[in-house]
Write an enzyme that holds these catalytic residues in place. Structure first.
Site, PDB file in Angstrom:
ATOM      1  N   VAL A 131       0.877  -1.170   0.000  1.00  0.00           N
ATOM      2  CA  VAL A 131       0.000   0.000   0.000  1.00  0.00           C
ATOM      3  C   VAL A 131       0.914   1.219   0.000  1.00  0.00           C
ATOM      4  CG1 VAL A 131      -2.015  -1.064   1.090  1.00  0.00           C
ATOM      5  CG2 VAL A 131      -0.225  -0.042   2.525  1.00  0.00           C
ATOM      6  N   SER A 132       0.368   2.359  -0.407  1.00  0.00           N
ATOM      7  CA  SER A 132       1.194   3.545  -0.589  1.00  0.00           C
ATOM      8  C   SER A 132       1.445   4.352   0.671  1.00  0.00           C
ATOM      9  CB  SER A 132       0.560   4.461  -1.636  1.00  0.00           C
ATOM     10  OG  SER A 132       0.482   3.798  -2.864  1.00  0.00           O
ATOM     11  N   THR A 133       0.501   4.357   1.594  1.00  0.00           N
ATOM     12  CA  THR A 133       0.656   5.211   2.768  1.00  0.00           C
ATOM     13  C   THR A 133       0.485   4.419   4.054  1.00  0.00           C
ATOM     14  OG1 THR A 133      -1.682   5.821   2.803  1.00  0.00           O
ATOM     15  CG2 THR A 133      -0.212   7.238   1.524  1.00  0.00           C
TER      16      THR A 133
END
Length: 181
Positions: free
Chosen positions: A9-11
Site C-alpha cells: 500500500v502507498s501510505t
C-alpha cells in the site's frame, strides 16, 4: 515450486489486511508486505527481498498489478527479472500469469493502465491543491520531520549525521532544516 506473495500500500494509514488474506488464501507460503509508494522501486526493500529469493519454478503473486508498480517500465523490468530467474508472475485480479504468451501482453497493457491511473491521481491531486489555494484553505502537506527536535539536537552539539540517525532521515534533510533557521 514456491508461491511467494507480495502486498503493498502507498501510505501508512492504508490497510494491508485484505491483500494479505487473499495471498494466503491463494496458497502463498511466504508473504512479504510494505507501506511505500509504487511510483518507483526506490525504497522497496521487501520487493527486493522477494526478488532475491525467487528460484526457478517459483511464482511471485500479487493481488493486482498496480501493487507491483505504477510505472510500466518498472513493472516490465520486474517481470523480466522474474523470468531471468525462471520464475513466474501471477496477478489475481484479473487472473493473469506470465506462464503463457497472452499473459505477457495482458501484463503490459495492465502496466500501462496502472501508469495512466497514477498520472490521473497526480493530476486530480494538483487540481485539488490549486482549488484549496484559491479558497485560502491550503496549508501544505503534513510535515514528516520534527524540525524543533532537529534544531534542539543541533543546539546541544549533536552532529548532522547523528541527528539523521536519531530522527530517521538523511543528512541532507537535516542540513535543509538547519538552513531554514
Amino acid at each position: 515450486m514456491a508461491r511467494i506473495g507480495y502486498a503493498r500500500v502507498s501510505t501508512l494509514d492504508q490497510d494491508l489486511e485484505i491483500q494479505l488474506a487473499k495471498l494466503k488464501a491463494e496458497g502463498c507460503g511466504v508473504v512479504r508486505s510494505e507501506k511505500v509508494s509504487g511510483g518507483s522501486r526506490d525504497g522497496r526493500a521487501e520487493l527486493a527481498t522477494v526478488l532475491d529469493f525467487l528460484r526457478p519454478g517459483d511464482e511471485l503473486v500479487v493481488t493486482r498489478l498496480d501493487r507491483l508498480g505504477r510505472d510500466t517500465r518498472d513493472v516490465l523490468n520486474l517481470i523480466h527479472e522474474c523470468e531471468q530467474r525462471q520464475a513466474f508472475v501471477t496477478v489475481l485480479d484479473p487472473h493473469v500469469s506470465t506462464r503463457g504468451e497472452v499473459g505477457h501482453l495482458v501484463m503490459t497493457v495492465l502496466g500501462m493502465v496502472a501508469q495512466m491511473e497514477r498520472r490521473f491521481i497526480k493530476e486530480r491531486q494538483r487540481d485539488g491543491i490549486e482549488r484549496a489555494k484559491g479558497e485560502g484553505a491550503y496549508v501544505g502537506g503534513k510535515r514528516r520531520l520534527d524540525r524543533e527536535r532537529i534544531k534542539a539536537l543541533h543546539a546541544a552539539g549533536t552532529g548532522p549525521a547523528a541527528i539523521a540517525k536519531i530522527v530517521g532521515c538523511s543528512r541532507m534533510q537535516v542540513y535543509r532544516v538547519l538552513q531554514e533557521s
